[in-house]
Design a protein around this motif. Structure first.
Motif, PDB file in Angstrom:
ATOM      1  N   ILE A   9       5.960  -2.144  12.237  1.00  0.00           N
ATOM      2  CA  ILE A   9       4.683  -1.493  11.948  1.00  0.00           C
ATOM      3  C   ILE A   9       4.301  -0.645  13.154  1.00  0.00           C
ATOM      4  O   ILE A   9       4.199  -1.154  14.269  1.00  0.00           O
ATOM      5  N   GLN A  11       1.536   1.645  12.888  1.00  0.00           N
ATOM      6  CA  GLN A  11       0.079   1.752  12.825  1.00  0.00           C
ATOM      7  C   GLN A  11      -0.391   1.090  11.543  1.00  0.00           C
ATOM      8  O   GLN A  11       0.276   1.188  10.502  1.00  0.00           O
ATOM      9  N   ASP A  12      -1.540   0.423  11.618  1.00  0.00           N
ATOM     10  CA  ASP A  12      -2.084  -0.263  10.454  1.00  0.00           C
ATOM     11  C   ASP A  12      -3.604  -0.236  10.556  1.00  0.00           C
ATOM     12  O   ASP A  12      -4.167  -0.802  11.496  1.00  0.00           O
ATOM     13  N   THR A  13      -4.251   0.472   9.620  1.00  0.00           N
ATOM     14  CA  THR A  13      -5.709   0.552   9.638  1.00  0.00           C
ATOM     15  C   THR A  13      -6.262   0.215   8.260  1.00  0.00           C
ATOM     16  O   THR A  13      -5.607   0.447   7.239  1.00  0.00           O
ATOM     17  N   GLN A  19      -5.942   0.242   2.965  1.00  0.00           N
ATOM     18  CA  GLN A  19      -5.083  -0.034   4.117  1.00  0.00           C
ATOM     19  C   GLN A  19      -4.030   1.068   4.187  1.00  0.00           C
ATOM     20  O   GLN A  19      -3.328   1.314   3.210  1.00  0.00           O
ATOM     21  N   SER A  21      -0.738   2.095   6.349  1.00  0.00           N
ATOM     22  CA  SER A  21       0.225   1.567   7.309  1.00  0.00           C
ATOM     23  C   SER A  21       1.368   2.558   7.493  1.00  0.00           C
ATOM     24  O   SER A  21       1.909   3.073   6.521  1.00  0.00           O
ATOM     25  N   LEU A  54       2.278  -6.573   4.173  1.00  0.00           N
ATOM     26  CA  LEU A  54       1.139  -5.817   4.699  1.00  0.00           C
ATOM     27  C   LEU A  54      -0.178  -6.335   4.118  1.00  0.00           C
ATOM     28  O   LEU A  54      -1.189  -6.398   4.816  1.00  0.00           O
ATOM     29  N   LYS A  57      -1.016  -9.527   5.850  1.00  0.00           N
ATOM     30  CA  LYS A  57      -1.552  -9.216   7.181  1.00  0.00           C
ATOM     31  C   LYS A  57      -3.029  -8.880   7.072  1.00  0.00           C
ATOM     32  O   LYS A  57      -3.844  -9.340   7.866  1.00  0.00           O
ATOM     33  N   ARG A  58      -3.392  -8.100   6.074  1.00  0.00           N
ATOM     34  CA  ARG A  58      -4.792  -7.708   5.876  1.00  0.00           C
ATOM     35  C   ARG A  58      -5.665  -8.889   5.503  1.00  0.00           C
ATOM     36  O   ARG A  58      -6.759  -9.057   6.008  1.00  0.00           O
TER      37      ARG A  58
END
Length: 121
Positions: A9, A11-13, A19, A21, A54, A57-58
């Motif tokens: 990863i 970047q992850d926002t 989301q 990524s 992902l 993760k969120r």
């Protein structure tokens, strides 16, 4: 990660239920040696697994994929030619499940569109 060296990863926002990524596939992963030698292709099931990871993760919880609908594989993802992917997940959460409308793309190419429903474990 189910397949430890498959991707990283970058970047992850998360903003307003979306989301975004950026990941980089590892073309040297053992997975690509068998799928397919000399012409590596990212298996669709692995792309779905990345979406699941992902989402976990969120949400900070383990998930089980209950259903995938409107699955549209639109382009091949070759990790040697296009290792950088952007995955956009739009969420609708309830207490029991999470519905994710996901788009996976590289450069200006959409590779996958899918709606996945997960249940929380």
């Amino acid at each position: 990660m189910l397949i430890a060296d498959l991707y990283k990863i970058k970047q992850d926002t998360v903003r307003e239920g979306i989301q975004t990524s950026s990941i980089t596939l590892n073309p040297g992963s053992e997975l690509f040696k068998g799928h397919f030698p000399g012409n590596p292709i990212t298996p669709g099931v692995c792309t779905l697994q990345i979406i699941k990871e992902l989402t976990e993760k969120r949400t900070q919880c383990s998930l089980f994929m209950r259903k995938a609908s409107n699955v549209k594989f639109m382009a091949v993802i070759n990790p040697e030619k296009t290792p950088d992917l952007v995955i956009i997940n739009e969420f609708t959460d309830t207490e029991e499940e999470i519905k994710v409308k996901s788009t996976v793309k590289y450069e200006d190419t959409v590779a996958l569109k899918v709606v996945v429903t997960f249940i929380k474990l």
